[in-house]
Design a protein around this motif. Structure first.
Motif, PDB file in Angstrom:
ATOM      1  N   ARG A   1      73.076  98.813  66.425  1.00 25.97           N
ATOM      2  CA  ARG A   1      74.362  98.409  66.996  1.00 25.97           C
ATOM      3  C   ARG A   1      75.159  97.622  65.956  1.00 25.97           C
ATOM      4  NH1 ARG A   1      73.798  96.514  73.071  1.00 25.97           N
ATOM      5  NH2 ARG A   1      73.820  98.603  73.890  1.00 25.97           N
ATOM      6  N   LEU A   2      76.467  97.695  66.036  1.00 17.97           N
ATOM      7  CA  LEU A   2      77.313  96.976  65.099  1.00 17.97           C
ATOM      8  C   LEU A   2      77.376  95.500  65.474  1.00 17.97           C
ATOM      9  CD1 LEU A   2      80.353  99.407  64.753  1.00 17.97           C
ATOM     10  CD2 LEU A   2      78.458  99.113  63.168  1.00 17.97           C
ATOM     11  N   SER A   3      77.257  94.640  64.473  1.00 20.29           N
ATOM     12  CA  SER A   3      77.426  93.210  64.703  1.00 20.29           C
ATOM     13  C   SER A   3      78.919  92.913  64.816  1.00 20.29           C
ATOM     14  CB  SER A   3      76.827  92.418  63.541  1.00 20.29           C
ATOM     15  OG  SER A   3      77.568  92.663  62.360  1.00 20.29           O
ATOM     16  N   LEU A   4      79.235  91.732  65.308  1.00 20.96           N
ATOM     17  CA  LEU A   4      80.651  91.342  65.386  1.00 20.96           C
ATOM     18  C   LEU A   4      81.285  91.334  64.001  1.00 20.96           C
ATOM     19  CD1 LEU A   4      80.562  88.498  68.058  1.00 20.96           C
ATOM     20  CD2 LEU A   4      81.385  90.829  68.319  1.00 20.96           C
ATOM     21  N   GLU A   5      80.523  90.936  62.995  1.00 15.29           N
ATOM     22  CA  GLU A   5      81.057  90.928  61.633  1.00 15.29           C
ATOM     23  C   GLU A   5      81.384  92.344  61.156  1.00 15.29           C
ATOM     24  OE1 GLU A   5      78.242  89.215  62.534  1.00 15.29           O
ATOM     25  OE2 GLU A   5      79.175  87.232  62.521  1.00 15.29           O
ATOM     26  N   SER A   6      80.516  93.295  61.488  1.00 16.06           N
ATOM     27  CA  SER A   6      80.774  94.686  61.112  1.00 16.06           C
ATOM     28  C   SER A   6      81.996  95.232  61.831  1.00 16.06           C
ATOM     29  CB  SER A   6      79.564  95.558  61.443  1.00 16.06           C
ATOM     30  OG  SER A   6      78.447  95.162  60.702  1.00 16.06           O
ATOM     31  N   ILE A   7      82.129  94.888  63.092  1.00 15.83           N
ATOM     32  CA  ILE A   7      83.294  95.323  63.865  1.00 15.83           C
ATOM     33  C   ILE A   7      84.566  94.733  63.272  1.00 15.83           C
ATOM     34  CG2 ILE A   7      84.446  95.163  66.114  1.00 15.83           C
ATOM     35  CD1 ILE A   7      81.582  95.291  67.339  1.00 15.83           C
ATOM     36  N   ASP A   8      84.530  93.441  62.937  1.00 21.46           N
ATOM     37  CA  ASP A   8      85.690  92.806  62.315  1.00 21.46           C
ATOM     38  C   ASP A   8      86.061  93.487  61.013  1.00 21.46           C
ATOM     39  OD1 ASP A   8      85.854  91.019  64.386  1.00 21.46           O
ATOM     40  OD2 ASP A   8      85.008  89.330  63.268  1.00 21.46           O
ATOM     41  N   GLU A   9      85.046  93.878  60.228  1.00 23.70           N
ATOM     42  CA  GLU A   9      85.295  94.551  58.960  1.00 23.70           C
ATOM     43  C   GLU A   9      85.966  95.905  59.185  1.00 23.70           C
ATOM     44  OE1 GLU A   9      82.697  96.415  55.316  1.00 23.70           O
ATOM     45  OE2 GLU A   9      81.918  94.651  56.350  1.00 23.70           O
ATOM     46  N   VAL A  10      85.448  96.679  60.143  1.00 25.92           N
ATOM     47  CA  VAL A  10      86.021  97.997  60.441  1.00 25.92           C
ATOM     48  C   VAL A  10      87.460  97.855  60.930  1.00 25.92           C
ATOM     49  CG1 VAL A  10      85.867  99.992  61.984  1.00 25.92           C
ATOM     50  CG2 VAL A  10      83.798  99.090  60.910  1.00 25.92           C
ATOM     51  N   LEU A  11      87.696  96.857  61.797  1.00 29.50           N
ATOM     52  CA  LEU A  11      89.033  96.661  62.362  1.00 29.50           C
ATOM     53  C   LEU A  11      89.955  95.864  61.449  1.00 29.50           C
ATOM     54  CD1 LEU A  11      88.104  95.955  66.080  1.00 29.50           C
ATOM     55  CD2 LEU A  11      88.823  98.104  65.029  1.00 29.50           C
ATOM     56  N   ARG A  12      89.430  95.481  60.286  1.00 33.72           N
ATOM     57  CA  ARG A  12      90.210  94.742  59.280  1.00 33.72           C
ATOM     58  C   ARG A  12      90.774  93.438  59.847  1.00 33.72           C
ATOM     59  NH1 ARG A  12      91.684 100.253  58.449  1.00 33.72           N
ATOM     60  NH2 ARG A  12      93.564  99.986  59.642  1.00 33.72           N
ATOM     61  N   VAL A  13      89.895  92.702  60.552  1.00 34.36           N
ATOM     62  CA  VAL A  13      90.286  91.405  61.098  1.00 34.36           C
ATOM     63  C   VAL A  13      90.295  90.412  59.947  1.00 34.36           C
ATOM     64  CG1 VAL A  13      89.632  89.558  62.690  1.00 34.36           C
ATOM     65  CG2 VAL A  13      89.334  91.938  63.358  1.00 34.36           C
ATOM     66  N   ALA A  14      91.416  89.745  59.732  1.00 34.31           N
ATOM     67  CA  ALA A  14      91.575  88.868  58.574  1.00 34.31           C
ATOM     68  C   ALA A  14      90.933  87.502  58.772  1.00 34.31           C
ATOM     69  CB  ALA A  14      93.061  88.702  58.244  1.00 34.31           C
ATOM     70  N   GLU A  15      91.034  86.958  59.960  1.00 38.42           N
ATOM     71  CA  GLU A  15      90.515  85.611  60.145  1.00 38.42           C
ATOM     72  C   GLU A  15      89.035  85.625  60.454  1.00 38.42           C
ATOM     73  OE1 GLU A  15      93.375  85.041  63.324  1.00 38.42           O
ATOM     74  OE2 GLU A  15      91.689  84.499  64.606  1.00 38.42           O
ATOM     75  N   GLU A  16      88.351  84.569  60.035  1.00 42.02           N
ATOM     76  CA  GLU A  16      86.920  84.469  60.272  1.00 42.02           C
ATOM     77  C   GLU A  16      86.675  83.945  61.668  1.00 42.02           C
ATOM     78  OE1 GLU A  16      84.753  82.375  57.306  1.00 42.02           O
ATOM     79  OE2 GLU A  16      86.049  83.109  55.724  1.00 42.02           O
ATOM     80  N   ARG A  17      85.612  84.449  62.266  1.00 42.44           N
ATOM     81  CA  ARG A  17      85.215  83.961  63.579  1.00 42.44           C
ATOM     82  C   ARG A  17      84.399  82.695  63.400  1.00 42.44           C
ATOM     83  NH1 ARG A  17      85.326  87.463  68.021  1.00 42.44           N
ATOM     84  NH2 ARG A  17      85.860  89.573  67.487  1.00 42.44           N
ATOM     85  N   LYS A  18      84.649  81.747  64.243  1.00 42.90           N
ATOM     86  CA  LYS A  18      83.841  80.543  64.272  1.00 42.90           C
ATOM     87  C   LYS A  18      82.735  80.769  65.290  1.00 42.90           C
ATOM     88  CE  LYS A  18      87.949  77.792  63.507  1.00 42.90           C
ATOM     89  NZ  LYS A  18      88.861  76.833  64.096  1.00 42.90           N
ATOM     90  N   PRO A  19      81.543  80.159  65.092  1.00 40.44           N
ATOM     91  CA  PRO A  19      80.470  80.356  66.073  1.00 40.44           C
ATOM     92  C   PRO A  19      80.891  79.998  67.493  1.00 40.44           C
ATOM     93  CG  PRO A  19      79.626  79.310  64.106  1.00 40.44           C
ATOM     94  CD  PRO A  19      81.118  79.392  63.945  1.00 40.44           C
ATOM     95  N   ALA A  20      81.766  79.023  67.670  1.00 38.04           N
ATOM     96  CA  ALA A  20      82.205  78.636  69.012  1.00 38.04           C
ATOM     97  C   ALA A  20      83.126  79.689  69.630  1.00 38.04           C
ATOM     98  CB  ALA A  20      82.926  77.288  68.961  1.00 38.04           C
ATOM     99  N   ASP A  21      83.732  80.550  68.804  1.00 34.32           N
ATOM    100  CA  ASP A  21      84.647  81.576  69.300  1.00 34.32           C
ATOM    101  C   ASP A  21      83.914  82.775  69.891  1.00 34.32           C
ATOM    102  OD1 ASP A  21      86.742  80.055  68.445  1.00 34.32           O
ATOM    103  OD2 ASP A  21      87.107  81.212  66.614  1.00 34.32           O
ATOM    104  N   ARG A  22      82.630  82.914  69.595  1.00 37.96           N
ATOM    105  CA  ARG A  22      81.887  84.081  70.048  1.00 37.96           C
ATOM    106  C   ARG A  22      81.443  83.912  71.489  1.00 37.96           C
ATOM    107  NH1 ARG A  22      77.983  85.246  64.949  1.00 37.96           N
ATOM    108  NH2 ARG A  22      79.639  85.846  63.549  1.00 37.96           N
ATOM    109  N   PRO A  23      81.617  84.950  72.269  1.00 37.14           N
ATOM    110  CA  PRO A  23      81.095  84.884  73.639  1.00 37.14           C
ATOM    111  C   PRO A  23      79.580  84.833  73.597  1.00 37.14           C
ATOM    112  CG  PRO A  23      82.320  86.927  73.261  1.00 37.14           C
ATOM    113  CD  PRO A  23      82.305  86.167  71.978  1.00 37.14           C
ATOM    114  N   ARG A  24      78.983  84.033  74.442  1.00 38.63           N
ATOM    115  CA  ARG A  24      77.528  83.906  74.468  1.00 38.63           C
ATOM    116  C   ARG A  24      76.905  85.190  75.001  1.00 38.63           C
ATOM    117  NH1 ARG A  24      75.600  78.250  74.384  1.00 38.63           N
ATOM    118  NH2 ARG A  24      77.452  77.053  73.918  1.00 38.63           N
TER     119      ARG A  24
END
Length: 62
Positions: free
Chosen positions: A34-57
């Protein structure tokens, strides 16, 4: 009823979203796991970094 005369209306935002979804589907089908959130961000070209608190549990991967 569709307008006569062949005028096509294009929603550029919707077209961009469809393109990104297609790229995400291609990446997911090529991945062994499965794709990690980081991989998804890379594919979608998300510019800003996710903070651990921003991730849904409990949703580390899709």
């Amino acid at each position: 009823m569709a307008p006569l005369g062949g005028t096509a209306v294009q929603d550029h935002v919707a077209l961009a979203e469809i393109e990104l979804c297609g790229e995400l589907i291609i990446a997911a089908s090529a991945a062994e796991d499965r794709l990690s959130l980081e991989s998804i961000d890379e594919v979608l070209r998300v510019a800003e970094e996710r903070k651990p608190a921003d991730r849904p549990r409990g949703r580390d991967r899709l």
